[in-house]
Write an enzyme that holds these catalytic residues in place. Sequence first.
Site, short mmCIF file in Angstrom:
data_model
loop_
_atom_site.label_atom_id
_atom_site.label_comp_id
_atom_site.label_asym_id
_atom_site.label_seq_id
_atom_site.Cartn_x
_atom_site.Cartn_y
_atom_site.Cartn_z
N GLY A 46 -11.82 -0.35 -1.98
CA GLY A 46 -10.84 -0.62 -3.04
C GLY A 46 -9.46 -0.73 -2.44
CD GLN A 51 -4.21 1.86 -1.39
OE1 GLN A 51 -4.97 1.25 -2.14
NE2 GLN A 51 -4.64 2.59 -0.38
CB CYS A 91 -6.82 7.21 0.54
SG CYS A 91 -5.56 6.10 -0.14
CG LEU A 92 -8.21 1.58 2.95
CD1 LEU A 92 -8.20 0.16 2.44
CD2 LEU A 92 -8.96 1.69 4.28
CG HIS A 133 -8.99 6.40 -4.89
ND1 HIS A 133 -9.15 7.42 -3.99
CD2 HIS A 133 -8.18 5.49 -4.27
CE1 HIS A 133 -8.44 7.16 -2.90
NE2 HIS A 133 -7.85 5.99 -3.03
CD GLU A 134 -8.49 1.68 -5.29
OE1 GLU A 134 -7.28 1.63 -5.03
OE2 GLU A 134 -9.35 2.02 -4.46
CG HIS A 137 -3.62 4.15 -4.90
ND1 HIS A 137 -2.88 4.88 -3.99
CD2 HIS A 137 -4.87 4.08 -4.35
CE1 HIS A 137 -3.64 5.24 -2.95
NE2 HIS A 137 -4.86 4.77 -3.15
O1 GNR Z 1 -12.18 2.73 1.07
C1 GNR Z 1 -12.08 3.67 0.28
N1 GNR Z 1 -13.12 4.53 0.16
C2 GNR Z 1 -13.20 5.50 -0.84
C3 GNR Z 1 -14.19 6.48 -0.72
C4 GNR Z 1 -14.32 7.45 -1.68
C5 GNR Z 1 -13.48 7.47 -2.76
C6 GNR Z 1 -12.48 6.51 -2.90
C7 GNR Z 1 -12.34 5.53 -1.94
S1 GNR Z 1 -11.13 4.32 -2.12
C8 GNR Z 1 -10.83 3.88 -0.45
C9 GNR Z 1 -9.90 2.68 -0.37
C10 GNR Z 1 -8.54 3.06 -0.92
O2 GNR Z 1 -7.75 3.76 -0.36
N2 GNR Z 1 -8.25 2.61 -2.11
O3 GNR Z 1 -7.09 2.94 -2.68
NI NI Z 2 -6.53 4.86 -1.84
#
Ligand code: GNR
Ligand code: NI
Length: 167
Positions: A46, A51, A91-92, A133-134, A137
């Site tokens: 995601g 980001q 998270c990236l 999660h997104e 953000h």
């Molecule tokens: O790549 C991602 N893997 C992930 C693994 C478990 C829960 C959430 C994520 S999202 C993350 C990519 C990211 O940072 N999206 O904002």
């Molecule tokens: Ni993230």
Amino acid sequence: MALLPILRYPDPRLHTRAAPVREVDDVIRKLIADMAETMYEAPGIGLAATQVDVHLRVVVIDVSEDKTGLLALINPEIISRAGEQVCEEGCLSVPGIYDKVARAEKVRVRALNQQGETFELDTEGLLAVCVQHELDHLDGKVFVEYLSQLKQTRIKGKLAKKARITA
Ligand code: GNR
Ligand code: NI
């Protein structure tokens, strides 16, 4: 298409609240294409526009194994949630850090697609985690904010040390 640089925690720009997209046009479609390329290259499941320092309510997600499940959500809203699950998140924007977060097991999302049409989607499991999660953000929230203050302090230290080495 183009790869976009990803902001790293604790960059204060990650705490910006994103504005709604007013019109789904070619600029937004280009942003989505670039975000998808950036997500796949990372690789991640995601990516929120926040980001990549674009403070509009746009998210891309693909939880498939083979890049066949690209979802683009514009102005997404969670309209219902049910249950609870605990998932090890990463998270990236917080590279190398993984920890457990409790979230809803199922969420129903309403969003616009790339044609500007409203659609709804029922999600569960990892896809539901990723949606939550997104959307966090877009509201300026990073998953580490669910962890203890002690862990957040340690994570900032680790990332600062790593930034010194890679700079
Ligand atoms: O790549 C991602 N893997 C992930 C693994 C478990 C829960 C959430 C994520 S999202 C993350 C990519 C990211 O940072 N999206 O904002
Ligand atoms: Ni993230």
